[in-house]
Design an enzyme around this catalytic site. Sequence first.
Site, PDB file in Angstrom:
ATOM      1  N   GLN A  30      70.673  33.035   3.668  1.00  0.00           N
ATOM      2  CA  GLN A  30      70.176  32.076   2.592  1.00  0.00           C
ATOM      3  C   GLN A  30      71.384  31.515   1.888  1.00  0.00           C
ATOM      4  O   GLN A  30      72.470  31.624   2.283  1.00  0.00           O
ATOM      5  CB  GLN A  30      69.767  33.472   1.376  1.00  0.00           C
ATOM      6  CG  GLN A  30      70.814  34.365   1.200  1.00  0.00           C
ATOM      7  CD  GLN A  30      70.301  35.785   0.496  1.00  0.00           C
ATOM      8  OE1 GLN A  30      69.039  35.712   0.179  1.00  0.00           O
ATOM      9  NE2 GLN A  30      71.060  36.782   0.938  1.00  0.00           N
ATOM     10  N   ASP A  85      75.052  42.339  -5.237  1.00  0.00           N
ATOM     11  CA  ASP A  85      75.845  42.048  -6.578  1.00  0.00           C
ATOM     12  C   ASP A  85      76.976  43.183  -6.763  1.00  0.00           C
ATOM     13  O   ASP A  85      77.774  43.103  -7.827  1.00  0.00           O
ATOM     14  CB  ASP A  85      75.225  41.651  -7.797  1.00  0.00           C
ATOM     15  CG  ASP A  85      74.048  42.700  -8.138  1.00  0.00           C
ATOM     16  OD1 ASP A  85      74.571  43.727  -8.298  1.00  0.00           O
ATOM     17  OD2 ASP A  85      73.047  42.368  -8.358  1.00  0.00           O
ATOM     18  N   GLU A  98      73.678  46.234   2.647  1.00  0.00           N
ATOM     19  CA  GLU A  98      73.255  45.049   2.441  1.00  0.00           C
ATOM     20  C   GLU A  98      73.181  44.014   3.719  1.00  0.00           C
ATOM     21  O   GLU A  98      74.168  44.281   4.305  1.00  0.00           O
ATOM     22  CB  GLU A  98      74.127  44.436   1.196  1.00  0.00           C
ATOM     23  CG  GLU A  98      74.174  43.016   1.049  1.00  0.00           C
ATOM     24  CD  GLU A  98      72.948  42.298   0.494  1.00  0.00           C
ATOM     25  OE1 GLU A  98      72.369  41.508   0.991  1.00  0.00           O
ATOM     26  OE2 GLU A  98      72.341  42.911  -0.634  1.00  0.00           O
ATOM     27  N   GLY A 138      68.216  46.602   5.929  1.00  0.00           N
ATOM     28  CA  GLY A 138      67.934  48.051   5.241  1.00  0.00           C
ATOM     29  C   GLY A 138      66.833  48.743   5.726  1.00  0.00           C
ATOM     30  O   GLY A 138      66.749  49.734   5.853  1.00  0.00           O
ATOM     31  N   ASP A 170      67.218  47.957  -4.299  1.00  0.00           N
ATOM     32  CA  ASP A 170      67.818  46.928  -5.196  1.00  0.00           C
ATOM     33  C   ASP A 170      67.388  45.686  -4.463  1.00  0.00           C
ATOM     34  O   ASP A 170      68.312  45.057  -4.221  1.00  0.00           O
ATOM     35  CB  ASP A 170      69.143  47.294  -5.827  1.00  0.00           C
ATOM     36  CG  ASP A 170      69.355  46.108  -6.987  1.00  0.00           C
ATOM     37  OD1 ASP A 170      68.874  45.278  -7.196  1.00  0.00           O
ATOM     38  OD2 ASP A 170      70.788  45.991  -7.145  1.00  0.00           O
ATOM     39  N   SER A 171      66.089  45.331  -4.615  1.00  0.00           N
ATOM     40  CA  SER A 171      65.861  44.006  -3.835  1.00  0.00           C
ATOM     41  C   SER A 171      65.596  42.952  -4.743  1.00  0.00           C
ATOM     42  O   SER A 171      65.358  43.066  -5.837  1.00  0.00           O
ATOM     43  CB  SER A 171      64.600  44.410  -2.744  1.00  0.00           C
ATOM     44  OG  SER A 171      63.408  44.547  -3.936  1.00  0.00           O
ATOM     45  N   ASP A 176      63.475  39.055  -4.950  1.00  0.00           N
ATOM     46  CA  ASP A 176      61.895  39.005  -4.881  1.00  0.00           C
ATOM     47  C   ASP A 176      61.237  39.115  -3.660  1.00  0.00           C
ATOM     48  O   ASP A 176      62.024  38.884  -2.707  1.00  0.00           O
ATOM     49  CB  ASP A 176      61.447  37.484  -5.620  1.00  0.00           C
ATOM     50  CG  ASP A 176      61.889  37.454  -6.968  1.00  0.00           C
ATOM     51  OD1 ASP A 176      62.087  38.438  -7.729  1.00  0.00           O
ATOM     52  OD2 ASP A 176      61.853  36.480  -7.602  1.00  0.00           O
ATOM     53  N   PRO A 198      64.308  37.265   3.080  1.00  0.00           N
ATOM     54  CA  PRO A 198      64.796  38.648   3.793  1.00  0.00           C
ATOM     55  C   PRO A 198      64.393  39.909   3.128  1.00  0.00           C
ATOM     56  O   PRO A 198      64.512  40.883   3.598  1.00  0.00           O
ATOM     57  CB  PRO A 198      66.370  38.554   3.429  1.00  0.00           C
ATOM     58  CG  PRO A 198      66.613  37.209   3.099  1.00  0.00           C
ATOM     59  CD  PRO A 198      65.334  36.467   2.624  1.00  0.00           C
TER      60      PRO A 198
END
Length: 289
Positions: free
Chosen positions: A48, A103, A123, A155, A172-173, A175, A179
């Site tokens: 991305q 993050d 991640e 993941g 903790d994805s 939208d 991916p």
Amino acid sequence: MKKHLHDSLPPYLKVENEELWLTEDDRENLKISYRIKEVIFSQQSAFQHVMILDSYDFGRMLVLDGVVQTTSIDGHIYNEMISHIPLQLHPAAKKVLIIGGGDCGAAKEAAKYQQLEQIDMVEIDEVVVQSCKEHLPAVSGNLSDPRVRFIYTDGVAFVKERTKEYDVIIVDSSDPVGPAEALFSRDFYASIRQALKDDGLMVCQSQSPIFHLDILKQTHTNIRQLFPHAAVYTATVPTYPGGLWSFTIGSNIPLSLPEIAAVPTDTKYVNEAVLKQCFQLPEFMRKAL
């Protein structure tokens, strides 16, 4: 503004009247624009386009493929809510898995619990982690806790290979596009249940109850069918479209809040009152679920 970083701007960054603006397109029905001071970091990863931007109202922000993921001004709300709520419900947790969360904010919050022995953070995109550690310290805290193990892989594939290994799993994805799309599937939640210990629980972000009620309902249905116990809670995160945001918990044991909360003292949003209140849903959500 750093000229060399936006000589060639992506389509969601535009200069208007000598001002730089990021425009986020939500569902092709809503456009949200942020006035930007500076492009701090910009790179196309294998997965991305990753940017760290410095904005006027929200401070530094992580932007993936043109969509704001977290900001310096309110990232703590989301990260505290997705981390502290499950860790309060499972106070004896020793081993935690975070899927996504590049993050580093959720891992930073989880690391505040001294009883945790291991925090695995899976991640897929290392560029996100490294850029946030270097350029977004308000969210990442430049995380360097030795209990946090960074694993750069898919993941979905990672969790499929685990059985009864974790006390708490935090999904903790971003939208459910690109991916992150597979992180909202029923098969993925089934793999998570398999990876949890017999008294384990999981939590995932389940989108905006205002704009994405269908995703919340489907997520809640999948988790309710797979786990003996399920619950939804909310928080207000100004950055995210609609403001109101939802989280869904699936648990192998009955969910009950501790009589006396042991919330870390250095939180900025979560406290004992928020812990109790967040499960009280608005009427439209209660009826929908």
